[in-house]
Design an enzyme around this catalytic site. Structure first.
Site, PDB file in Angstrom:
ATOM      1  N   TRP A  75       0.909  -1.153   0.000  1.00 16.24           N
ATOM      2  CA  TRP A  75       0.000   0.000   0.000  1.00 16.24           C
ATOM      3  C   TRP A  75       0.938   1.191   0.000  1.00 16.24           C
ATOM      4  CZ3 TRP A  75      -5.100   0.589  -0.631  1.00 16.24           C
ATOM      5  CH2 TRP A  75      -5.684   1.791  -0.272  1.00 16.24           C
ATOM      6  N   ASN A 101       7.160  -3.217   6.210  1.00 11.88           N
ATOM      7  CA  ASN A 101       5.890  -2.509   6.437  1.00 11.88           C
ATOM      8  C   ASN A 101       6.193  -1.399   7.434  1.00 11.88           C
ATOM      9  OD1 ASN A 101       3.097  -3.239   8.608  1.00 11.88           O
ATOM     10  ND2 ASN A 101       3.249  -1.690   7.062  1.00 11.88           N
ATOM     11  N   GLU A 486     -25.866   6.657   8.319  1.00 14.35           N
ATOM     12  CA  GLU A 486     -25.510   5.753   7.221  1.00 14.35           C
ATOM     13  C   GLU A 486     -25.431   4.289   7.624  1.00 14.35           C
ATOM     14  OE1 GLU A 486     -21.786   6.756   5.283  1.00 14.35           O
ATOM     15  OE2 GLU A 486     -20.716   6.937   7.167  1.00 14.35           O
ATOM     16  N   HIS A 502     -33.350  28.336  15.239  1.00 12.20           N
ATOM     17  CA  HIS A 502     -33.988  28.946  14.070  1.00 12.20           C
ATOM     18  C   HIS A 502     -34.726  27.894  13.239  1.00 12.20           C
ATOM     19  CE1 HIS A 502     -32.050  32.740  14.908  1.00 12.20           C
ATOM     20  NE2 HIS A 502     -30.910  32.094  15.063  1.00 12.20           N
TER      21      HIS A 502
HETATM   22  C1  G6P Z   1     -18.580   7.646  -0.167  1.00 17.28           C
HETATM   23  C2  G6P Z   1     -18.158   6.850   1.052  1.00 17.28           C
HETATM   24  C3  G6P Z   1     -17.815   7.800   2.219  1.00 17.28           C
HETATM   25  C4  G6P Z   1     -16.759   8.802   1.768  1.00 17.28           C
HETATM   26  C5  G6P Z   1     -17.181   9.553   0.513  1.00 17.28           C
HETATM   27  C6  G6P Z   1     -16.038  10.360  -0.062  1.00 17.28           C
HETATM   28  O1  G6P Z   1     -19.791   8.282   0.088  1.00 17.28           O
HETATM   29  O2  G6P Z   1     -19.199   5.971   1.445  1.00 17.28           O
HETATM   30  O3  G6P Z   1     -17.338   7.050   3.313  1.00 17.28           O
HETATM   31  O4  G6P Z   1     -16.532   9.714   2.808  1.00 17.28           O
HETATM   32  O5  G6P Z   1     -17.577   8.629  -0.505  1.00 17.28           O
HETATM   33  O6  G6P Z   1     -15.026   9.484  -0.444  1.00 17.28           O
HETATM   34  P1  G6P Z   1     -13.525   9.902  -0.657  1.00 17.28           P
HETATM   35  O7  G6P Z   1     -12.849   8.647  -1.092  1.00 17.28           O
HETATM   36  O8  G6P Z   1     -13.528  10.948  -1.741  1.00 17.28           O
HETATM   37  O9  G6P Z   1     -13.016  10.452   0.623  1.00 17.28           O
END
Ligand code: G6P
Length: 607
Positions: A75, A101, A486, A502
């Site tokens: 990675w 790593n 979510e 408000h």
């Molecule tokens: C999706 C994922 C979120 C994430 C968003 C932005 O909605 O479910 O967890 O925050 O995309 O993704 P990014 O890779 O651009 O941070």
């Protein structure tokens, strides 16, 4: 985060075993893969960029000869994913191979010294210095163990390494500092790996290696020594009862919970970023006539928090913008003097890339903060920083959010320094506090987890939640609400506390749960006023507050305590952690799968 593996077999070929083990470590990294084995006094290597099976299709990872070998899933943190940057890395004479790593902080200095001594570097990785250091030590006549020992004494940073050499072809030497390393032992083999799942189908007898320990694997088994003084440590293997599925999640029931627990490690990694990139990005931010912080979802909440950091520390006004709104809202205003700091965990979110693309065509400067080197965002940014969180499997972002906040706080601090807006004493104080944040997050998880679990049981049947905070805590509140909504599917509302009167307050009736984020910053007094307003209407108050805040304790129905002494600009990092846990336990209580929320994707590549 990467995955390392090594094995010494009594019989048979190591390559196939390594290949299968790397699959089980793929969750730690999957942009490149490589293996090295030793056979008849020679090192054999296969490595390339791409997922394991893609690389296997081209190179056949299974036909390397020999009973001993090492492997790696990568990675990328230093150097883009490519064949030369893939591990294992070899010395000048192809006699030593290393997999690693972690992050070597002082690699640039070491590389310069080694180049003067005639070493030729092939890759752009920090890892390669390790193998050349070992080569240098072997040339002085040291044994492999001593050569590795001497080399690690020169390294600053974090590492789990495994080293093989044709000079002593029956050994693997491993060392651990801050990156995970475990040993597996069976009747006919000995293994080293980043994680237990790598060897679990082969043996359930494992020895955990601690920081500052070195392990010598051989046909005789394993020997552990302290790096500090070379003294021997006797440690018997433990029997691991996990199933393969449990092991992949390190015993946690879900990836999300595992990733919440990984936050202290990820935050420590963010404190090891390369100075050079931080400095370069700060220079661009300093020069910009206007700065837009562009992102989606959780990354947008990081931008929102960052806008307070930049303003409070560097006196820089920024525009945090939801990427899908950027073109409509600011498109015409963007020009050559504009700077876009795009924040995207994946670096592939379509709305973020569309905003960036628009700005690029109007000659704006593009800066990127992402978790994926080699992603589109890294390719189109003038400067990018990798947030070093490793792969996140849970769809709901947790560890990647707090890592983004830590990087953004470092940028704001640097800019403050550059602009001379805040005193040196204050900057030093904040830098010291930032260093302590990983420990604070660790403590929050340790001390508050059970409490949050209990709250989830108590509030599980609520139909709706309110999240309120003021100042930078507005961002924390919004992220807490997003998590709950979510993954536990509870409609929730987040507002700046001051704005709640408000409109949203009309929803409040007896028993309505309101989560207040109330750190002891300059907003605290007014937030107490807002708590009173909600209480007067019968709301049930859950306060996320500093430990020992008696006044808020008296007002709240329930409270979650955060370690004392977190400066206001850093509060979102530890204060969001109980909210992540609350969302997680609520999801579990309500029978939802927190790792795979319906209708959502980890990376949204459509507009
Ligand atoms: C999706 C994922 C979120 C994430 C968003 C932005 O909605 O479910 O967890 O925050 O995309 O993704 P990014 O890779 O651009 O941070």
């Amino acid at each position: 985060m990467c995955g390392i593996f090594g094995c010494i077999l009594k019989d048979g070929e190591a390559a196939k075993i390594i290949h299968a083990a790397l699959h089980r470590l793929e969750y730690r990294g999957y942009d490149s893969v490589g293996e090295a084995t030793i056979h008849e006094g020679k090192i054999f290597v296969k490595k390339d960029q791409g997922k394991i099976e893609e690389v296997h299709k081209i190179w056949n990872l299974d036909d390397l000869p020999g009973k001993i070998g090492i492997g790696h899933t990568r990675w990328a943190t230093h150097g883009a994913p490519s064949q030369v940057n893939a591990h294992p890395h070899l010395d000048c004479k192809n006699e030593i191979a290393v997999v690693h790593n972690g992050i070597i902080e002082n690699y640039a200095e070491l590389k310069a010294e080694l180049e003067v001594k005639g070493h030729v570097f092939r890759s752009k990785t920090d890892t390669e210095v390790i193998v050349h250091l070992i080569e240098e030590n072997l040339q002085k006549g040291l044994s492999l163990v001593d050569a590795v020992h001497e080399a690690v004494l020169q390294l600053e940073g974090s590492y789990a390494i495994a080293v093989i050499s044709v000079k002593e072809p029956d050994k693997i030497v491993c060392v651990r500092k801050e990156s995970p390393l475990v040993i597996g032992v069976s009747e006919d083999a000995v293994y080293c790996a980043s994680d237990i799942p790598a060897f679990l189908p082969l043996t359930n007898r494992a020895v955990v290696v601690n920081d500052g320990e070195m392990v010598i694997l051989s046909h005789a088994g394993y020997e552990i020594r302290r790096v500090l003084d070379g003294s021997q440590i006797i440690r018997e293997p433990e029997i691991i009862e996990w199933t393969a599925e449990m092991a992949e999640k390190q015993g946690y029931p879900h990836f999300m919970l595992k990733e919440i627990h990984e936050q202290p490690i990820c935050l420590r990694n963010t404190l090891r970023l390369q100075e050079h990139y931080l400095e370069l990005m700060t220079t661009f931010l300093d020069r910009a006539a206007e700065v837009y912080l562009v992102a989606c979802g959780t990354s947008y909440h990081a931008c929102l928090a960052a806008s307070y950091m930049f303003s409070k520390l560097a006196f820089l006004a920024t525009h945090p913008v939801i990427a899908s709104e950027f073109i409509e809202r600011y498109g015409k205003a963007v020009n050559i003097d504009s700077t876009i700091l795009a924040v995207s965990q994946s670096g592939e979110t379509a709305d973020t890339l569309a905003a960036v693309d628009w700005a690029r065509h109007r000659a704006a400067t593009i800066l990127g903060l992402t978790n994926v080197i080699g992603s589109t965002l890294t390719r189109i940014s003038r400067v990018y920083i990798c947030q070093q969180s490793g792969p996140e499997i849970g769809v709901a972002a947790t560890k990647t959010f707090t890592s983004q906040l830590s990087v953004l706080a470092q940028l704001a601090l640097r800019l403050a320094k550059k602009r001379g807006k805040v005193s040196h004493v204050e900057i030093e104080y904040l830098e010291e506090k930032l260093e302590k944040i990983p420990d604070i997050v660790e403590k929050v998880i340790e001390t508050q987890k059970e409490k949050v679990k209990m709250l989830a049981k108590k509030y599980r049947d609520k139909q709706v939640f309110f999240f309120l905070g003021r100042g930078i805590s507005t961002a924390t509140a919004m992220e807490g609400r997003l998590k709950l909504m979510e993954i536990a599917y509870i409609p929730s509302i987040a507002y700046p506390a001051g704005e709640s009167k408000h409109g949203p307050i009309s929803l409040v009736q007896p028993g309505f749960p309101v989560v207040f984020i109330c750190p002891p910053d300059e907003t605290r007094k007014t937030v107490i006023g807002n708590i009173m307003e909600m209480k007067a209407r019968g709301a049930e108050i859950i306060a996320v507050m500093e430990e020992g805040d008696e006044e808020i304790k008296q007002l709240a129905d329930d409270y979650i305590e955060i370690v004392k002494g977190v400066p206001d600009v850093l509060t979102p990092i530890p204060y969001v952690v109980p909210l992540q846990l609350l969302a997680y336990y609520m999801a579990v209580e309500r029978g939802c799968d927190p790792d795979k929320p319906r209708n959502l994707a980890k990376s949204v590549t459509v507009k």
